[in-house]
Design a protein around this motif. Structure first.
Motif, PDB file in Angstrom:
ATOM      1  N   PHE A 102       4.388  -0.723  -6.113  1.00  0.00           N
ATOM      2  CA  PHE A 102       3.961   0.678  -6.200  1.00  0.00           C
ATOM      3  C   PHE A 102       2.457   0.799  -6.413  1.00  0.00           C
ATOM      4  N   ARG A 103       1.714  -0.086  -5.785  1.00  0.00           N
ATOM      5  CA  ARG A 103       0.268   0.032  -5.803  1.00  0.00           C
ATOM      6  C   ARG A 103      -0.222  -0.037  -4.359  1.00  0.00           C
ATOM      7  N   PRO A 104      -0.096   1.083  -3.652  1.00  0.00           N
ATOM      8  CA  PRO A 104      -0.300   1.069  -2.193  1.00  0.00           C
ATOM      9  C   PRO A 104      -1.683   0.604  -1.769  1.00  0.00           C
ATOM     10  N   GLU A 105      -2.694   0.847  -2.616  1.00  0.00           N
ATOM     11  CA  GLU A 105      -4.033   0.485  -2.174  1.00  0.00           C
ATOM     12  C   GLU A 105      -4.243  -1.019  -2.121  1.00  0.00           C
ATOM     13  N   LEU A 106      -3.302  -1.773  -2.685  1.00  0.00           N
ATOM     14  CA  LEU A 106      -3.430  -3.230  -2.642  1.00  0.00           C
ATOM     15  C   LEU A 106      -2.747  -3.814  -1.414  1.00  0.00           C
ATOM     16  N   ARG A 109      -0.121  -1.184   4.191  1.00  0.00           N
ATOM     17  CA  ARG A 109       1.027  -0.284   4.118  1.00  0.00           C
ATOM     18  C   ARG A 109       1.819  -0.212   5.409  1.00  0.00           C
ATOM     19  N   ARG A 118      10.957  -1.093   2.471  1.00  0.00           N
ATOM     20  CA  ARG A 118      10.904   0.156   1.719  1.00  0.00           C
ATOM     21  C   ARG A 118      11.989   1.111   2.185  1.00  0.00           C
TER      22      ARG A 118
END
Lengths: 187, 187
Positions: A102-106, A109, A118
Motif C-alpha cells: 500500500f505504498r504506490p509511489e514505491l 503500478r 491486486r
DNA sequence: AGCGCATCTTGTCGTTGACAAGATCTGGTG
DNA sequence: CACCAGATCTTGTCAACGACAAGATGCGCT
C-alpha cells in the motif's frame, strides 16, 4: 557443495526478495538498497538490476508476493467478519509485505503481475461482501475494507500503543460490532 | 527589493517546509531531497541542515505542521460523524501532510513538538467519541478512527478508483451508517 | 564600537541508483 | 561432439544525495 561462489546464484530472484523482506521488517522500505541486498546475498552490485530492472521493480515483486499470500489467507475465511479479521491479522503477521503493498509511489503500478494480483485480492474482498450485502456490494465492501485497513494501518504505525498485544483478528471482530455504527445509537 | 540574494533568507524554515510540501504532493515523501529543496529556495545545499538537523528533522516539522492543521479542522466538528468526515476530508485536501504524518519511519518520533501535536490530535478524537460513548471511549474511538483512517488511506493510495470524485466527508457518513456493522444484520 | 551567536556557504566523503560493456555459464541445435 | 544464442552475473563509471566540518556573513545586544 559449491566451491566458493558459483557464477550463477541459482535462485537470485527469490533470494533478493527474501533479503528485501528482512530489511523492510527491520528498517522499513526506504532502507532497502539494491547494493546492500546484493552484498547480503553475495553477488555484485549490479546483479539485481537484471532481475528487477530497478528499485521499484524489486519492490513491485515484493508487493505481488504479498498479494498472493493475502489471497491465500482470505480464501480460508468462513464468513465476512472472519474475512476482516484475517485481513488485519495478515497485516500484522506480514508487516513487511503489507507496507509495500500500500505504498504506490514505491511501485511500478502498471506491471501486469501487480495489476492481476491486486484484482484477485479485490475480488476476494468483494465476494465476501456480496454474500451478505447482495444489493449494494460496493458500498459494503468499502465500509468493511476501510475499517479493516484502517485498524491494520493504525496498529502497524504504532498509533495505538495502549491496545497492542491482543489478537488483532479478535480486535477487529469486536470493533466491527461496536454500537457506534448503529443508525439509531441513542435507542 | 533585495539586490540579488541576501545572505540571510528571512524565513528559510517556512520556505523549506512549503517547498517540501510541493515535492511531496507531486512525487511523494521519498522524492524529498534536502539539496533540491535548497536549490528551489535559492540557498546553498547545506543551509537546511541548520534548521532541521537532517532529513527526518525536516519531515518531522512537516508532520507537526500537519497535526496542527488537523486539530484546527477537528475543532470545527459539530458531532461525531462530522468529526470523522472532517478527518477523511483533511486527508484528501492535505495529502502531503497526511502522508508524512503516518509514516513513522521517516520521522524523529520522539521530538517534543511531534509528541505534543500528536497528543493534541488524539485528545480531539477521544473527546468526540466520549461525548457519545461515555462508557467505553477507548474502543469506540478505535472503531471510528479505524474506519476514517482506513477510508482516507484507501482513497489516497488510489485503491478505490471507481468511487473517487464524490465528497469524501459525505462518503464517510454514508459508510459509517452502513448496516454491515449491525450486530444482527439478517434482522 | 564591538562582541556573540544565529545563519548561511564552500568543500569534502562515503553511499546509492542507473547505465554501459564485457565475462561466464546453460541449454539446445546441428 | 562442436558450438552458438541468450540468460546470468561482473566490473567500471557517473551524477546525486545525506552528512559532516570549517569558515564567512550579518543581526542584535551591550
Amino acid at each position: 557443495m559449491r566451491s566458493q561462489r558459483p557464477y550463477h546464484h541459482g535462485d537470485l530472484r527469490r533470494a533478493l526478495i527474501t533479503a528485501a523482506l528482512e530489511v523492510i521488517a527491520a528498517e522499513g522500505p526506504n532502507a532497502v538498497s539494491l547494493r546492500e541486498l546484493a552484498r547480503r546475498v553475495g553477488v555484485s552490485h549490479a546483479a539485481p538490476a537484471h532481475h528487477f530492472g530497478d528499485r521499484a521493480g524489486l519492490l513491485t515483486a515484493v508487493a505481488v508476493d504479498g498479494y498472493r499470500l493475502l489471497v491465500d489467507e482470505l480464501d480460508r475465511a468462513t464468513d465476512l467478519r472472519d474475512l476482516g479479521g484475517r485481513y488485519v491479522s495478515f497485516a500484522l503477521t506480514h508487516p513487511a509485505h503489507f507496507q509495500v503493498m500500500f505504498r504506490p509511489e514505491l511501485l511500478d503500478r502498471d506491471t501486469p503481475a501487480l495489476v492481476a494480483a491486486r484484482a484477485e485480492t479485490r475480488e476476494r474482498l468483494e465476494r465476501g461482501i456480496a454474500a451478505r450485502q447482495p444489493d449494494d456490494p460496493r458500498l459494503g465492501g468499502l465500509a468493511a475494507w476501510s475499517l479493516a485497513h484502517g485498524l491494520a494501518t493504525l496498529l502497524l504505525t504504532g498509533n495505538l500503543p495502549t491496545l497492542e498485544g491482543g489478537d488483532p483478528a479478535e480486535l477487529f471482530r469486536t470493533v466491527c460490532t461496536h454500537p457506534l455504527f448503529h443508525p439509531e445509537p441513542e435507542r
